[in-house]
Design a protein around this motif. Structure first.
Motif, PDB file in Angstrom:
ATOM      1  N   VAL A 105       0.945  -1.872   0.013  1.00  0.00           N
ATOM      2  CA  VAL A 105      -0.204  -0.093  -0.353  1.00  0.00           C
ATOM      3  C   VAL A 105       0.798   1.597  -0.613  1.00  0.00           C
ATOM      4  O   VAL A 105       0.399   2.509  -0.776  1.00  0.00           O
ATOM      5  CB  VAL A 105      -1.146   0.103   1.609  1.00  0.00           C
ATOM      6  N   ASP A 106       2.479   0.903  -0.040  1.00  0.00           N
ATOM      7  CA  ASP A 106       3.000   2.284   0.049  1.00  0.00           C
ATOM      8  C   ASP A 106       3.352   2.786  -1.256  1.00  0.00           C
ATOM      9  O   ASP A 106       4.177   1.790  -1.989  1.00  0.00           O
ATOM     10  CB  ASP A 106       4.532   1.716   0.907  1.00  0.00           C
ATOM     11  N   GLU A 107       2.844   3.714  -1.654  1.00  0.00           N
ATOM     12  CA  GLU A 107       3.574   3.789  -2.610  1.00  0.00           C
ATOM     13  C   GLU A 107       5.346   3.425  -3.337  1.00  0.00           C
ATOM     14  O   GLU A 107       5.900   3.776  -4.256  1.00  0.00           O
ATOM     15  CB  GLU A 107       2.973   5.669  -3.315  1.00  0.00           C
ATOM     16  N   ASP A 108       6.307   4.036  -2.216  1.00  0.00           N
ATOM     17  CA  ASP A 108       7.971   3.629  -2.436  1.00  0.00           C
ATOM     18  C   ASP A 108       7.758   2.224  -2.743  1.00  0.00           C
ATOM     19  O   ASP A 108       9.041   2.126  -3.434  1.00  0.00           O
ATOM     20  CB  ASP A 108       8.257   4.041  -1.092  1.00  0.00           C
ATOM     21  N   ALA A 109       6.898   1.708  -2.528  1.00  0.00           N
ATOM     22  CA  ALA A 109       7.030   0.371  -3.241  1.00  0.00           C
ATOM     23  C   ALA A 109       6.812   0.392  -4.133  1.00  0.00           C
ATOM     24  O   ALA A 109       7.393  -1.478  -5.297  1.00  0.00           O
ATOM     25  CB  ALA A 109       6.046  -1.130  -2.291  1.00  0.00           C
ATOM     26  N   TYR A 110       6.538   0.524  -5.235  1.00  0.00           N
ATOM     27  CA  TYR A 110       5.749   0.418  -6.543  1.00  0.00           C
ATOM     28  C   TYR A 110       6.883   1.334  -7.534  1.00  0.00           C
ATOM     29  O   TYR A 110       7.411   2.075  -7.372  1.00  0.00           O
ATOM     30  CB  TYR A 110       4.453   1.275  -6.683  1.00  0.00           C
ATOM     31  N   GLY A 111       7.913   0.766  -8.533  1.00  0.00           N
ATOM     32  CA  GLY A 111       8.583   1.195  -9.278  1.00  0.00           C
ATOM     33  C   GLY A 111       8.270   1.186 -10.474  1.00  0.00           C
ATOM     34  O   GLY A 111       8.976   2.079 -11.570  1.00  0.00           O
ATOM     35  N   TYR A 112       7.576   1.044 -10.756  1.00  0.00           N
ATOM     36  CA  TYR A 112       6.636   1.963 -12.525  1.00  0.00           C
ATOM     37  C   TYR A 112       4.952   2.297 -12.108  1.00  0.00           C
ATOM     38  O   TYR A 112       4.134   2.034 -11.663  1.00  0.00           O
ATOM     39  CB  TYR A 112       6.244   0.009 -12.883  1.00  0.00           C
ATOM     40  N   TRP A 113       4.922   3.345 -12.594  1.00  0.00           N
ATOM     41  CA  TRP A 113       3.678   4.245 -12.722  1.00  0.00           C
ATOM     42  C   TRP A 113       3.150   5.043 -14.172  1.00  0.00           C
ATOM     43  O   TRP A 113       3.803   4.837 -15.453  1.00  0.00           O
ATOM     44  CB  TRP A 113       4.195   5.491 -12.461  1.00  0.00           C
ATOM     45  N   GLY A 114       1.748   4.978 -14.218  1.00  0.00           N
ATOM     46  CA  GLY A 114       1.291   5.550 -15.194  1.00  0.00           C
ATOM     47  C   GLY A 114       1.524   7.166 -15.048  1.00  0.00           C
ATOM     48  O   GLY A 114       2.003   7.732 -13.614  1.00  0.00           O
ATOM     49  N   GLN A 115       0.599   7.644 -16.029  1.00  0.00           N
ATOM     50  CA  GLN A 115       0.545   9.401 -15.877  1.00  0.00           C
ATOM     51  C   GLN A 115      -0.538   9.523 -15.723  1.00  0.00           C
ATOM     52  O   GLN A 115      -0.539  11.565 -15.327  1.00  0.00           O
ATOM     53  CB  GLN A 115       1.004   9.478 -18.085  1.00  0.00           C
ATOM     54  N   GLY A 116      -1.463   9.073 -15.386  1.00  0.00           N
ATOM     55  CA  GLY A 116      -2.827   9.301 -14.567  1.00  0.00           C
ATOM     56  C   GLY A 116      -3.511   9.464 -15.392  1.00  0.00           C
ATOM     57  O   GLY A 116      -3.998  10.208 -16.261  1.00  0.00           O
ATOM     58  N   THR A 117      -5.044   9.777 -15.376  1.00  0.00           N
ATOM     59  CA  THR A 117      -6.006  10.059 -15.478  1.00  0.00           C
ATOM     60  C   THR A 117      -6.709  11.022 -14.196  1.00  0.00           C
ATOM     61  O   THR A 117      -7.041   9.995 -13.346  1.00  0.00           O
ATOM     62  CB  THR A 117      -6.573   8.584 -16.792  1.00  0.00           C
ATOM     63  N   GLN A 118      -7.925  11.772 -15.148  1.00  0.00           N
ATOM     64  CA  GLN A 118      -8.242  12.751 -14.319  1.00  0.00           C
ATOM     65  C   GLN A 118      -9.656  12.331 -13.502  1.00  0.00           C
ATOM     66  O   GLN A 118     -10.499  11.685 -14.789  1.00  0.00           O
ATOM     67  CB  GLN A 118      -8.303  14.624 -14.890  1.00  0.00           C
ATOM     68  N   VAL A 119     -10.474  12.113 -12.784  1.00  0.00           N
ATOM     69  CA  VAL A 119     -11.527  11.871 -12.894  1.00  0.00           C
ATOM     70  C   VAL A 119     -12.404  13.075 -11.451  1.00  0.00           C
ATOM     71  O   VAL A 119     -11.441  14.031 -10.744  1.00  0.00           O
ATOM     72  CB  VAL A 119     -11.617  10.313 -12.127  1.00  0.00           C
ATOM     73  N   THR A 120     -13.420  12.991 -12.108  1.00  0.00           N
ATOM     74  CA  THR A 120     -13.910  14.709 -11.678  1.00  0.00           C
ATOM     75  C   THR A 120     -15.511  14.305 -11.243  1.00  0.00           C
ATOM     76  O   THR A 120     -15.929  14.061 -11.801  1.00  0.00           O
ATOM     77  CB  THR A 120     -14.033  16.191 -12.284  1.00  0.00           C
ATOM     78  N   VAL A 121     -15.714  14.768  -9.851  1.00  0.00           N
ATOM     79  CA  VAL A 121     -17.115  14.277  -9.906  1.00  0.00           C
ATOM     80  C   VAL A 121     -17.508  15.633  -9.058  1.00  0.00           C
ATOM     81  O   VAL A 121     -17.213  16.190  -7.872  1.00  0.00           O
ATOM     82  CB  VAL A 121     -17.391  13.154  -8.212  1.00  0.00           C
ATOM     83  N   SER A 122     -18.573  16.104  -9.717  1.00  0.00           N
ATOM     84  CA  SER A 122     -19.232  17.352  -9.821  1.00  0.00           C
ATOM     85  C   SER A 122     -20.385  16.699  -8.845  1.00  0.00           C
ATOM     86  O   SER A 122     -21.045  15.601  -8.556  1.00  0.00           O
ATOM     87  CB  SER A 122     -19.992  17.481 -10.666  1.00  0.00           C
ATOM     88  N   SER A 123     -20.781  17.855  -7.569  1.00  0.00           N
ATOM     89  CA  SER A 123     -21.916  17.267  -6.770  1.00  0.00           C
ATOM     90  C   SER A 123     -23.200  18.358  -7.176  1.00  0.00           C
ATOM     91  O   SER A 123     -23.274  19.006  -7.936  1.00  0.00           O
ATOM     92  CB  SER A 123     -21.437  18.444  -5.660  1.00  0.00           C
TER      93      SER A 123
END
Length: 123
Positions: A105-123
């Motif tokens: 669960v620690d991000e330091d344990a992960y050696g490979y990452w994607g670039q990310g995708t934005q999720v926006t939830v409107s109220s």
């Protein structure tokens, strides 16, 4: 090495659903434990969910337990995050990541990452 590309993010109303995908390159995808993390504006990146290579172990952050489901298809080199009952506080950039550990669960344990995708939830 593993290269990761996320997709599926977008804008959704509170209570709605989205499914994120993370496509991995490389023949060794099935050997890696895969995790999802997220980072909201002005906040640190946080753990969301993890699944081991055989799908026998899944683990979730308390904030998403019962609403999000992580899964993977090793034949397609893809890991998914099904997000239901979305809340405005789920708004963040979501990242998938790979680790050779059994589970982490620690991000330091992960050696490979994607670039990310934005999720926006409107109220």
């Amino acid at each position: 090495q593993v290269q990761l590309v996320e997709s599926g993010g977008g804008l959704v109303q509170a209570g709605g659903s989205l499914r994120l995908s993370c496509a991995a390159s490389g023949r060794t995808f099935s050997r890696y434990t895969m995790g999802w993390f997220r980072q909201a504006p002005g906040k640190e990146r946080e753990f969301v969910a993890v699944i081991n290579w055989s799908r026998s172990i899944t683990y979730y952050a308390d904030s998403v337990k019962g609403r999000f489901t992580i899964s993977r298809d090793n034949a397609k080199n893809t890991v998914y995050l099904q997000m239901n009952s979305l809340k405005p506080e789920d708004t963040a950039v979501y990242y998938c990541a790979a680790t050779s550990r059994v589970v982490a669960v620690d991000e330091d344990a992960y050696g490979y990452w994607g670039q990310g995708t934005q999720v926006t939830v409107s109220s």
